[in-house]
Design a protein around this motif. Sequence first.
Motif, PDB file in Angstrom:
ATOM      1  N   ARG A 116     -41.691 -31.986 -67.597  1.00  0.00           N
ATOM      2  CA  ARG A 116     -42.406 -33.109 -66.978  1.00  0.00           C
ATOM      3  C   ARG A 116     -43.268 -33.815 -68.017  1.00  0.00           C
ATOM      4  NH1 ARG A 116     -46.260 -32.847 -61.556  1.00  0.00           N
ATOM      5  NH2 ARG A 116     -46.760 -35.079 -61.494  1.00  0.00           N
ATOM      6  N   LEU A 117     -43.036 -35.105 -68.185  1.00  0.00           N
ATOM      7  CA  LEU A 117     -43.804 -35.889 -69.145  1.00  0.00           C
ATOM      8  C   LEU A 117     -45.239 -36.040 -68.665  1.00  0.00           C
ATOM      9  CD1 LEU A 117     -41.279 -38.693 -70.077  1.00  0.00           C
ATOM     10  CD2 LEU A 117     -42.471 -37.235 -71.730  1.00  0.00           C
ATOM     11  N   ASP A 118     -46.171 -35.866 -69.596  1.00  0.00           N
ATOM     12  CA  ASP A 118     -47.575 -36.099 -69.298  1.00  0.00           C
ATOM     13  C   ASP A 118     -47.866 -37.595 -69.378  1.00  0.00           C
ATOM     14  OD1 ASP A 118     -50.588 -36.313 -70.060  1.00  0.00           O
ATOM     15  OD2 ASP A 118     -50.356 -34.243 -69.396  1.00  0.00           O
ATOM     16  N   ALA A 123     -35.503 -36.248 -70.302  1.00  0.00           N
ATOM     17  CA  ALA A 123     -36.632 -36.805 -69.556  1.00  0.00           C
ATOM     18  C   ALA A 123     -37.189 -38.039 -70.248  1.00  0.00           C
ATOM     19  CB  ALA A 123     -37.725 -35.749 -69.398  1.00  0.00           C
ATOM     20  N   VAL A 124     -37.273 -38.005 -71.569  1.00  0.00           N
ATOM     21  CA  VAL A 124     -37.754 -39.168 -72.320  1.00  0.00           C
ATOM     22  C   VAL A 124     -36.757 -40.316 -72.198  1.00  0.00           C
ATOM     23  CG1 VAL A 124     -38.312 -40.046 -74.615  1.00  0.00           C
ATOM     24  CG2 VAL A 124     -39.121 -37.784 -73.916  1.00  0.00           C
ATOM     25  N   ALA A 150     -46.699 -26.227 -83.207  1.00  0.00           N
ATOM     26  CA  ALA A 150     -46.889 -27.514 -82.534  1.00  0.00           C
ATOM     27  C   ALA A 150     -46.104 -28.624 -83.225  1.00  0.00           C
ATOM     28  CB  ALA A 150     -48.370 -27.852 -82.484  1.00  0.00           C
ATOM     29  N   LEU A 151     -46.003 -28.562 -84.555  1.00  0.00           N
ATOM     30  CA  LEU A 151     -45.219 -29.556 -85.280  1.00  0.00           C
ATOM     31  C   LEU A 151     -43.739 -29.470 -84.921  1.00  0.00           C
ATOM     32  CD1 LEU A 151     -46.831 -29.287 -88.840  1.00  0.00           C
ATOM     33  CD2 LEU A 151     -47.134 -31.143 -87.194  1.00  0.00           C
ATOM     34  N   ASN A 152     -43.273 -28.260 -84.665  1.00  0.00           N
ATOM     35  CA  ASN A 152     -41.851 -28.069 -84.346  1.00  0.00           C
ATOM     36  C   ASN A 152     -41.510 -28.442 -82.906  1.00  0.00           C
ATOM     37  OD1 ASN A 152     -41.071 -27.198 -86.913  1.00  0.00           O
ATOM     38  ND2 ASN A 152     -41.710 -25.094 -86.495  1.00  0.00           N
ATOM     39  N   ARG A 153     -42.483 -28.431 -82.026  1.00  0.00           N
ATOM     40  CA  ARG A 153     -42.259 -28.881 -80.646  1.00  0.00           C
ATOM     41  C   ARG A 153     -42.393 -30.396 -80.626  1.00  0.00           C
ATOM     42  NH1 ARG A 153     -45.934 -24.585 -79.831  1.00  0.00           N
ATOM     43  NH2 ARG A 153     -47.597 -26.089 -79.356  1.00  0.00           N
ATOM     44  N   ILE A 200     -45.661 -37.685 -77.796  1.00  0.00           N
ATOM     45  CA  ILE A 200     -44.941 -37.440 -76.555  1.00  0.00           C
ATOM     46  C   ILE A 200     -45.378 -36.064 -76.064  1.00  0.00           C
ATOM     47  CG2 ILE A 200     -42.693 -37.084 -75.474  1.00  0.00           C
ATOM     48  CD1 ILE A 200     -43.125 -39.949 -76.251  1.00  0.00           C
ATOM     49  N   TYR A 201     -45.913 -36.000 -74.847  1.00  0.00           N
ATOM     50  CA  TYR A 201     -46.534 -34.767 -74.355  1.00  0.00           C
ATOM     51  C   TYR A 201     -45.830 -34.275 -73.085  1.00  0.00           C
ATOM     52  CZ  TYR A 201     -50.275 -36.608 -77.315  1.00  0.00           C
ATOM     53  OH  TYR A 201     -50.999 -37.129 -78.353  1.00  0.00           O
ATOM     54  N   PHE A 202     -45.640 -32.948 -73.031  1.00  0.00           N
ATOM     55  CA  PHE A 202     -45.123 -32.281 -71.839  1.00  0.00           C
ATOM     56  C   PHE A 202     -46.103 -31.195 -71.417  1.00  0.00           C
ATOM     57  CE2 PHE A 202     -41.446 -33.814 -74.155  1.00  0.00           C
ATOM     58  CZ  PHE A 202     -40.648 -34.376 -73.158  1.00  0.00           C
TER      59      PHE A 202
END
Length: 368
Positions: free
Chosen positions: A269-271, A318-319, A354-357, A261-263
Amino acid sequence: MVEVVAFWRRTKAGAAAQAAGLIIMAMAGLLLFWPQAANAAANWTLDPGASVLTYQSVKKNTIVETNKIRNITGTLSSAGDAKISFDLNSVDTGVDLRNVRMRFLFFETFKYPTAELTAKVDPAAFADLPAKRRIKATLPFRLSLHGVDKDLEASVVVTMISDTQVSVASEAPVAVHVEDFGLLPNVDKLQQAANVTNIVPTASVSFDFVFIADGSKPAAVQTVAAGAADVGPVATDAAKTNFSDEECLNRFAVLSRTGAIYFRPASVRLDAKSRPLLAEVEGVVGKCPTLKVEVSGYTDSDGSPEANKTLSERRAQAVANALVADGVPRTQISAAGYGEDRPVAVNDTPKNKALNRRIEFSATKLAN
């Protein structure tokens, strides 16, 4: 029916890490025979009920696990054009949770559901097969796996079972390196999910397949439920109406570990890259009608705790909104943000941050 055994070496969970190599070499064997040798101008089709692709893995030096890729289709035309497809959602380890880890974490089937082999076979290489009944050869092919195309070759033994059946087997186990297909980062995901270390990213694979000349009558193939039999095609998630509670929880837990899942940076805003995983989540929620799913947002420790909590809440919402917009009932979805609480790694490196986000999915029973 011919059974195939492939030997995989690993530490505690090498079976999961090495499945890519299994797919690679198994597909190699499928194309390497010439149909005109047994039946002039024939087209040939893989017989999934008579073919078995099996690999064995060893953990703790003495424990052997047997795993398979169950759903395989293939054709070889009279012109020598070979095309073989592997349904990576049919990974069968014998344990649902391990199956799901292999699919979502290693192969990333929500983005790459199949692997494909293509090749052009030289008829001259097998012109003597009707007389000899058994021929060895080394032939090239192209493999498309995980979005990567690579030219490879394999040594095979081709055996005429009858005028309408041909068996293709590896002459010897072949070592395959998963990094060739960009799969090493996914080995890390498996290690974290299974809480193991030192998964060996190399496979040693053996295989055997049976092809049938078109127009002949192979035995009827019956698709069975996962775990109900160990030969032939298996029903995948796509064919199921509902999942058991255990299956639901397994899927939500593993989907939470994909990191797919990317922002946009510092944004809610979802990518568009998130779409494949969101579609997978939607499918799972729809087959878990008795459960309510919480979408949980988390951040790293950069910034203030208050700002991080707000960002995580907005991202989780958002998700959830995206899932509802695509048809998931609002009553089945909730959202919560936990900011920098509950880290899965120390916030000391860019990789750990990055793992925590992340976005996670958890499920509880719906209230009556």
